[in-house]
Design an enzyme around this catalytic site. Sequence first.
Site: not given
Length: 434
Positions: A66, A75, A268, A318, A392
Amino acid sequence: MSQVQIDKLAYGGSGFGRIAGKACFVPFTAVGDLVEVRIDKSKKSYSEGVVERLISPSSRRISPTCPVFGVCGGCNWQHILYDEQCDQKKNILADTLWRTARVEAETIKPVLKAISPFEYRQRIQLKVDYSFNKLSLGFYRRASHDVVDIDDHCGIAVKPVNNAIRKVREVILASKQLSNIPQVDLASASDASVSALFHYNGNQPEAFAEYLSHCDISGNELHSINMQIGVKKNFRHIMGLQKLVYSVPSSLSGRDLNLYFSPDSFSQVNFTQNRVIVQLLLDYCLKISPVSILDLYCGNGNFSLSLAGMVKRILGFESVRKSISLAEYNATVNGVENARYICKDSLAGVQELAKTQGKFDLVIMDPPRTGADQLCREVDKIGTSHLIYISCDPPTLGRDLAILKSTGFKVMSIQPIDMFPQTYHLESIVFLKA
């Protein structure tokens, strides 16, 4: 200036070394690098440095693809071989979980690598800045709110999303209110349909909505235009598709399920790796043969709907109403009749079940990045024998596993999955037994 030998990578993406025994974190380095650094921040127990000169590069270092890598904050690790990225992620996870929860490293399996370490993100959030008659469309510079323009291409976004960026730029530039558009969210479906959600913070929302309604989306770049007014998530669908779709494997007659999400709901970011996770859950359920499943932070039913053919009953909690509506819709369109989804905070749901002596053979929980410490203190009270924690964030995972262990759960195995190549982020599936 100081010299630092980089010994390992740390959560957050920086390389780690020592200067006269004191810990030093250096971004954009690789294990084995010898670098000359300028100390940017010095604390009592650690310092942070910036690379001034690469004295001796690591054999694990590569040239990033990149053109704005190192400037754009999207990133962290494009300069590191992909296999090495995955090895370091496992090391970071093992180190974190040992320090915070005394989980043995042998419990952690090798990282399941992404088939495609680039062009995997189905969703991106493009920041917008219009200053000095120049539009910048891209991502924030690291540790700032300066927008780095990406020239209509992001290396980790899927092709349909990249194909839509130029169209989004055209829409913004043609608007009379371009300085009132702080962000545009792009999301792609598995059929390559793309939605754009324009955030708006001006005082003429009706005029902007009218403008968007006349935008041409007859080409192949965009298939849905939407807007969100202010920070209160006042969502408005303007034109085109109202829902996007992706598929997951399932236990229902060996067929895939089509699951839907909306432009303003969670989905996702990596469909391919999401399928891997769902298959892991299917395989696990074949081993333990649960009769009932409790799905906490259930979202649109992404994990539990696939398991409907193996159990008698599914209950999902939820707190986001839009996600519950989608879960109910997904159950209906896929012919699932044994799943019930309720709009309720997951902690409140578990506390209510504990009072009514509701029991489930398997609990699946997929909390946000902040984890679920209070819920982990309560979940044993519903008498479940098996628990799957999907995380995560290694630090909050470690905190929560320590709590779960203290209430009687045992960590059986942990499967890391690389959902986010080129970054330090890591998804982990933890299998626990009471």
